[in-house]
Design an enzyme around this catalytic site. Sequence first.
Site, PDB file in Angstrom:
ATOM      1  N   THR A  59      -7.040   4.023 -12.297  1.00 29.09           N
ATOM      2  CA  THR A  59      -6.240   3.214 -13.041  1.00 29.09           C
ATOM      3  C   THR A  59      -5.792   3.835 -13.745  1.00 29.09           C
ATOM      4  OG1 THR A  59      -8.534   1.854 -11.874  1.00 29.09           O
ATOM      5  CG2 THR A  59      -8.110   1.252 -14.678  1.00 29.09           C
ATOM      6  N   SER A 103     -11.550  -7.043  -9.638  1.00 31.85           N
ATOM      7  CA  SER A 103     -11.417  -5.901  -9.982  1.00 31.85           C
ATOM      8  C   SER A 103     -12.204  -6.099 -11.585  1.00 31.85           C
ATOM      9  CB  SER A 103     -10.368  -4.838 -10.154  1.00 31.85           C
ATOM     10  OG  SER A 103     -10.338  -3.990 -11.290  1.00 31.85           O
ATOM     11  N   ASP A 104     -12.356  -4.653 -12.545  1.00 35.21           N
ATOM     12  CA  ASP A 104     -12.478  -5.763 -13.971  1.00 35.21           C
ATOM     13  C   ASP A 104     -11.939  -5.277 -14.485  1.00 35.21           C
ATOM     14  OD1 ASP A 104     -12.964  -1.877 -12.757  1.00 35.21           O
ATOM     15  OD2 ASP A 104     -12.841  -2.299 -15.139  1.00 35.21           O
ATOM     16  N   THR A 153     -12.413   3.021 -16.547  1.00 35.55           N
ATOM     17  CA  THR A 153     -12.269   3.152 -14.847  1.00 35.55           C
ATOM     18  C   THR A 153     -12.884   3.072 -14.336  1.00 35.55           C
ATOM     19  OG1 THR A 153     -10.858   4.342 -13.962  1.00 35.55           O
ATOM     20  CG2 THR A 153     -11.366   5.390 -16.104  1.00 35.55           C
ATOM     21  N   GLY A 154     -13.163   3.392 -12.883  1.00 37.76           N
ATOM     22  CA  GLY A 154     -14.345   3.501 -12.354  1.00 37.76           C
ATOM     23  C   GLY A 154     -15.039   2.146 -10.893  1.00 37.76           C
ATOM     24  N   GLY A 206     -15.404  -0.883 -10.346  1.00 36.72           N
ATOM     25  CA  GLY A 206     -14.840  -2.288 -11.104  1.00 36.72           C
ATOM     26  C   GLY A 206     -16.531  -2.886 -10.652  1.00 36.72           C
TER      27      GLY A 206
HETATM   28  N1  ASP Z   1     -11.730  -0.443 -11.794  1.00 39.61           N
HETATM   29  C1  ASP Z   1     -10.781  -0.390 -10.728  1.00 39.61           C
HETATM   30  C2  ASP Z   1     -11.099  -1.346  -9.663  1.00 39.61           C
HETATM   31  O1  ASP Z   1     -12.881  -1.355  -9.570  1.00 39.61           O
HETATM   32  C3  ASP Z   1     -10.944   1.038 -10.014  1.00 39.61           C
HETATM   33  C4  ASP Z   1     -10.436   2.416 -10.832  1.00 39.61           C
HETATM   34  O2  ASP Z   1     -10.859   2.086 -12.072  1.00 39.61           O
HETATM   35  O3  ASP Z   1      -9.670   3.099 -10.222  1.00 39.61           O
HETATM   36  O4  ASP Z   1     -10.982  -2.124  -9.752  1.00 39.61           O
END
Ligand code: ASP
Length: 280
Positions: free
Chosen positions: A154, A184-185, A203-204, A206
């Site tokens: 992300t 997604s978040d 990021t991470g 969600g």
């Molecule tokens: N946060 C994003 C999600 O969960 C994924 C990511 O950050 O890579 O959709």
Amino acid sequence: MKIIIHGGFFSESSQSMATKIAKQQALRHVVKNAYDYLKTHTALETVAYAVEQLENDELFNAGIGSQIQSDGKIRMSASIMDGESTKFSGVINIENVKNPIRVAEKLFPTEDRVLGGEGATNFARAHKFEFFNPEIPQRRKEYEAKTGSKSLGTVGCVALDEKGNIATATSTGGKGFEIPGRISDSATAAGNYANSYCGVSCTGIGEDIVSTAVATKIVTRVSDGFTIDKAFEKTFAELKAIDGFAGAIAIDHKGTIFHLDSHPCMVFASFDGNTLDVFE
Ligand code: ASP
């Protein structure tokens, strides 16, 4: 003027050194470019500009290079927020556009500012965002091998402009193999939030970011008088309590640039006009 960007996570164990170097180079290039842009543009214009460039780079999981969902389709989410007005706009699970962040930006002056699914895609078409398939062969290969991509990528940006305004933008291709309709978040206040005190992009995973309301909590804590490092410390302790996986970048109204990740390592770069800091 200050700027920080991220490009998701990098994992030493599953990604090559060449990929790491490519990501470092890409982030250095974008952060410098976006800083130059910030000299003559607002924070809000600049975060969209930076995220658009990251969406155009297939090294990252946003725009071109997005992950494929369980039914074989790509659905992307992006949002943008202005700290001064605390206005937020975004698209959730939009399909077949090149730059979801530009569609989110287009929604910013409208009354209905967060659109999902078909509504978001229809809005894009009505505003002359042409059909564009963001799939790259590598993602299709991973989808067919059912391995998923080796990294979450992300992208996001926080900028503080000359007038002291803060803005944030975040864009994602999701986590890959998700159930169609999963949210997604990145286009929620948990993943992308700003006010006049602070701006945060996450990021991470969600689900963990939403459970902990990471961006909103950090921004609220800074608004209530926490220093930015203490706001991160407390929020990441809460994330750890649920065994969460996330990273976040931030800038506060005093110009402090900050970032933290729960696991090694979030891919980021920041620039304040003098010092360029990039993940190692
Ligand atoms: N946060 C994003 C999600 O969960 C994924 C990511 O950050 O890579 O959709």
